[in-house]
Write a protein that holds these residues in place. Structure first.
Motif, short mmCIF file in Angstrom:
data_model
loop_
_atom_site.label_atom_id
_atom_site.label_comp_id
_atom_site.label_asym_id
_atom_site.label_seq_id
_atom_site.Cartn_x
_atom_site.Cartn_y
_atom_site.Cartn_z
N ARG A 306 0.88 -1.17 0.00
CA ARG A 306 0.00 0.00 0.00
C ARG A 306 0.92 1.23 0.00
NH1 ARG A 306 -3.37 -0.27 5.21
NH2 ARG A 306 -1.31 -0.91 5.95
N VAL A 307 1.03 1.85 -1.14
CA VAL A 307 2.00 2.92 -1.33
C VAL A 307 1.30 4.16 -1.84
CG1 VAL A 307 2.55 2.11 -3.66
CG2 VAL A 307 4.19 3.53 -2.45
N ILE A 308 1.77 5.30 -1.42
CA ILE A 308 1.28 6.58 -1.92
C ILE A 308 2.48 7.40 -2.38
CG2 ILE A 308 1.27 7.61 0.41
CD1 ILE A 308 -1.06 9.38 -0.57
N LEU A 309 2.33 8.02 -3.52
CA LEU A 309 3.37 8.89 -4.10
C LEU A 309 2.95 10.33 -3.89
CD1 LEU A 309 5.90 9.39 -5.81
CD2 LEU A 309 4.47 9.11 -7.85
N VAL A 310 3.77 11.06 -3.15
CA VAL A 310 3.48 12.45 -2.82
C VAL A 310 4.40 13.35 -3.64
CG1 VAL A 310 3.38 14.19 -0.99
CG2 VAL A 310 2.80 11.81 -0.48
N ASP A 311 3.81 14.23 -4.41
CA ASP A 311 4.59 15.20 -5.18
C ASP A 311 4.83 16.42 -4.32
OD1 ASP A 311 5.86 16.69 -7.03
OD2 ASP A 311 4.27 16.72 -8.52
N ALA A 312 5.98 16.43 -3.63
CA ALA A 312 6.32 17.55 -2.75
C ALA A 312 7.26 18.54 -3.41
CB ALA A 312 6.95 17.01 -1.46
N ASP A 313 7.45 18.42 -4.70
CA ASP A 313 8.22 19.42 -5.44
C ASP A 313 7.27 20.55 -5.79
OD1 ASP A 313 9.88 20.93 -7.00
OD2 ASP A 313 10.64 19.25 -8.20
N LEU A 314 7.14 21.52 -4.89
CA LEU A 314 6.19 22.61 -5.06
C LEU A 314 6.72 23.73 -5.94
CD1 LEU A 314 4.85 22.84 -1.39
CD2 LEU A 314 4.14 21.33 -3.26
N ARG A 315 7.86 23.51 -6.59
CA ARG A 315 8.43 24.51 -7.48
C ARG A 315 8.33 24.06 -8.95
NH1 ARG A 315 11.66 27.98 -4.17
NH2 ARG A 315 11.88 27.13 -2.08
N ARG A 316 8.69 22.82 -9.21
CA ARG A 316 8.60 22.29 -10.58
C ARG A 316 8.03 20.88 -10.51
NH1 ARG A 316 14.28 22.86 -13.47
NH2 ARG A 316 13.02 21.99 -15.15
N PRO A 317 6.74 20.74 -10.24
CA PRO A 317 6.14 19.41 -10.12
C PRO A 317 6.14 18.66 -11.46
CG PRO A 317 4.45 21.10 -10.09
CD PRO A 317 5.76 21.82 -10.03
N ARG A 318 6.51 17.38 -11.41
CA ARG A 318 6.58 16.56 -12.61
C ARG A 318 5.68 15.32 -12.55
NH1 ARG A 318 11.10 17.49 -15.80
NH2 ARG A 318 11.53 19.75 -15.77
N ILE A 319 5.27 14.93 -11.38
CA ILE A 319 4.53 13.69 -11.23
C ILE A 319 3.23 13.69 -12.04
CG2 ILE A 319 3.36 12.18 -9.58
CD1 ILE A 319 6.42 12.08 -9.49
N PRO A 320 2.40 14.74 -12.02
CA PRO A 320 1.17 14.70 -12.83
C PRO A 320 1.42 14.45 -14.31
CG PRO A 320 1.07 16.49 -11.24
CD PRO A 320 2.46 15.95 -11.19
N SER A 321 2.46 15.08 -14.87
CA SER A 321 2.74 14.88 -16.28
C SER A 321 3.25 13.46 -16.55
CB SER A 321 3.76 15.90 -16.77
OG SER A 321 5.00 15.75 -16.09
N TYR A 322 3.99 12.87 -15.61
CA TYR A 322 4.46 11.50 -15.79
C TYR A 322 3.31 10.51 -15.75
CZ TYR A 322 9.37 12.86 -15.24
OH TYR A 322 10.62 13.42 -15.41
N LEU A 323 2.39 10.71 -14.81
CA LEU A 323 1.30 9.75 -14.62
C LEU A 323 0.07 10.08 -15.44
CD1 LEU A 323 1.52 9.27 -10.74
CD2 LEU A 323 2.64 7.95 -12.53
N GLY A 324 0.03 11.28 -16.02
CA GLY A 324 -1.12 11.68 -16.81
C GLY A 324 -2.36 11.95 -15.98
N ILE A 325 -2.17 12.60 -14.84
CA ILE A 325 -3.30 12.90 -13.95
C ILE A 325 -3.44 14.41 -13.79
CG2 ILE A 325 -3.04 10.73 -12.68
CD1 ILE A 325 -1.63 12.27 -10.48
N GLU A 326 -4.54 14.81 -13.23
CA GLU A 326 -4.80 16.22 -12.96
C GLU A 326 -4.11 16.61 -11.65
OE1 GLU A 326 -5.70 19.97 -13.20
OE2 GLU A 326 -6.31 18.58 -14.79
N GLY A 327 -3.35 17.69 -11.69
CA GLY A 327 -2.60 18.10 -10.51
C GLY A 327 -3.01 19.45 -9.96
N ALA A 328 -4.18 19.94 -10.33
CA ALA A 328 -4.60 21.27 -9.87
C ALA A 328 -4.87 21.30 -8.38
CB ALA A 328 -5.82 21.74 -10.65
N VAL A 329 -5.39 20.19 -7.84
CA VAL A 329 -5.69 20.10 -6.41
C VAL A 329 -4.77 19.05 -5.81
CG1 VAL A 329 -7.44 19.57 -4.68
CG2 VAL A 329 -8.09 20.74 -6.79
#
Length: 469
Positions: A306-329
């Protein structure tokens, strides 16, 4: 450095070596073709003393005199007085420069050579030189003639003088023949020298560049610089930029196997203190820490974690573009109480993996990541999930990652092969040590892979790789 290291350097820089060899061969051909041929004609002369009385003692004295004279004659041979008799006034200096004379060691043999671009002229000059030199020595060594009263029994020569033979004479033993082959240029010798110089120069440049290059290229270097074990070596693949995740080819690529090995090694880093929150960071941008975070989280989820990936790069976030998800919220909205945590978390992939995007980019990332709200979020996530993977900004440019590292269970440091420098890794390790952060290990990313082909297993069993903690 051992021999194997130099062999690897040569293989890695084969293009430079090939280019050096091509340039050297071209230069050797150009020099050889532009150099006029030179021919050498050689004469041999013998220096001998005159034995006036024919006794043993005078013969010894004559031999000693010859030994004394022969070296002086070698120096006298290319003199202006001799050369002026065989060459024109405007050509004397050139001929002098092309005459060499040497004494055969331990003998009274004098060998002279004349070098010229014309073989016939070289032979003619050498023979004329020998004739002129023997005539000069005959004049120099002949004793002063004195008229004496003739005694009974004295024999007169044709000139009416007694015993006017020279003390030392030079006899030309071998005349020069017209040389058939030039002594220079020598194409094979020039080519061999050029190739040897090119190889030495290329290897010197390669070794010097390797000594001056402080980038990380081996897991051993990374381990020494970071002060922690190298838990994984992620190979380079050409399609990694377009397809950063390990899901393509049904997860059978070499990169997928490398992340499975990393996942396996993570299970052994803390038998008594297994980390549940792991900050993944790098020294500088562009070293692959975001792709490492995403792929490690996917690999853990595939193993049933049971794993969660947290995008804590609040300057240049890349996780949404890698996973193809919405990162607005995402995380920032939770931290400023604009959204609930369970509403901001998204489910991704099969098997399912939880993802907490970064949300809107705030003006104060460091303050948000070091806030009490961030600690509460991390505490809630570690209670809910087996592993919390946090993609943090690089360590050296900003303090965000250090702030997270101080509150999380461990840090995984990512270094890029051939780009990350040793001094940067050392600074990052010192920074983490100053805040008592636990560096669980390091990852060497974008390492040259021997093969980018997947392992051809058709059954679904996972390939286990040796643990390299």
């Amino acid at each position: 450095m051992d021999l194997l290291h130099y062999v690897r350097l040569a293989r890695r820089n084969w293009l430079l070596i090939l280019l050096s060899l091509i340039l050297a061969v071209g230069a050797a051909i150009a020099v050889t073709s532009s150099t006029p041929p030179k021919y050498v004609a050689t004469i041999t002369m013998m220096v001998s003393g005159h034995d006036r009385e024919g006794s043993l003692s005078t013969a010894i004295q004559a031999g000693a005199l010859s030994q004394q004279r022969v070296q002086s004659y070698a120096n006298l041979l290319p003199s202006h007085r001799v050369v002026s008799q065989i060459a024109k006034d405007d050509d004397i200096q050139r001929v002098q420069e092309n005459i060499t004379a040497q004494v055969v060691p331990g003998t009274v043999i004098l060998r002279a050579t004349v070098t010229d671009t014309d073989p016939v002229r070289a032979a003619r000059l050498a023979n004329d030189l020998g004739t002129a030199f023997t005539r000069l020595i005959d004049e120099i060594e002949r004793p002063a003639l004195t008229h004496k009263k003739k005694r009974p029994g004295d024999k007169d020569d044709r000139s009416g003088h007694k015993n006017d033979q020279p003390n030392v004479k030079v006899t030309m033993v071998d005349r020069a023949d017209v040389p058939k082959e030039p002594v220079s240029p020598r194409p094979l010798v020039n080519l061999a020298i050029a190739v040897l110089v090119a190889l030495l120069a290329a290897m010197a440049i390669i070794v010097l560049r390797d000594r001056l290059d402080t980038t990380i290229k081996t897991s051993e270097t990374l381990q020494l610089a970071s002060g922690s074990s190298t838990l994984g070596i992620i190979g380079y693949e050409r399609d990694a930029r377009r397809h950063p995740l390990v899901l393509r080819d049904r997860g059978r690529s070499s990169r997928a196997e490398a992340f499975r090995s990393l996942r396996t090694n993570l299970q052994f880093i803390g038998v008594d203190r297994q980390p549940k929150s792991l900050v993944i960071t790098s020294c500088l941008p562009g070293e692959g820490k975001s792709s490492t975070s995403a792929n490690l989280a996917i690999t853990l989820a595939q193993a049933g974690w049971r794993v969660i990936l947290v995008d804590a790069d609040l300057r240049r976030p890349r996780i949404p573009s890698y996973l193809g998800i919405e990162g607005a919220v995402g995380l920032t909205d939770v931290l400023i109480d604009k959204a609930y945590l369970h509403n901001a978390v998204q489910t991704w992939g099969e098997p399912s993996m939880s993802v907490l995007p970064s949300g809107q980019i705030p003006p104060n990332p460091s303050e948000l990541l070091g806030s009490e709200g961030m600690r509460r979020v991390l505490a809630q996530l570690t209670e809910t999930y087996d592993m919390v993977i946090i993609d943090a900004p690089p360590l050296l440019p900003v303090t965000d990652a250090a702030t997270l590292a101080a509150t999380c269970d461990g840090v995984l440091l990512v270094a890029r092969h051939g780009k990350t420098r040793r001094e940067h890794v050392i600074r990052a390790a010192e920074l983490l040590a100053s805040i008592n952060a636990r560096v669980v290990g390091s990852v060497l990313n974008f390492a040259p892979a021997r093969s980018s082909h997947h392992y051809g297993y058709d059954y679904g069993a996972e390939v286990k790789t040796p643990v390299s903690v």
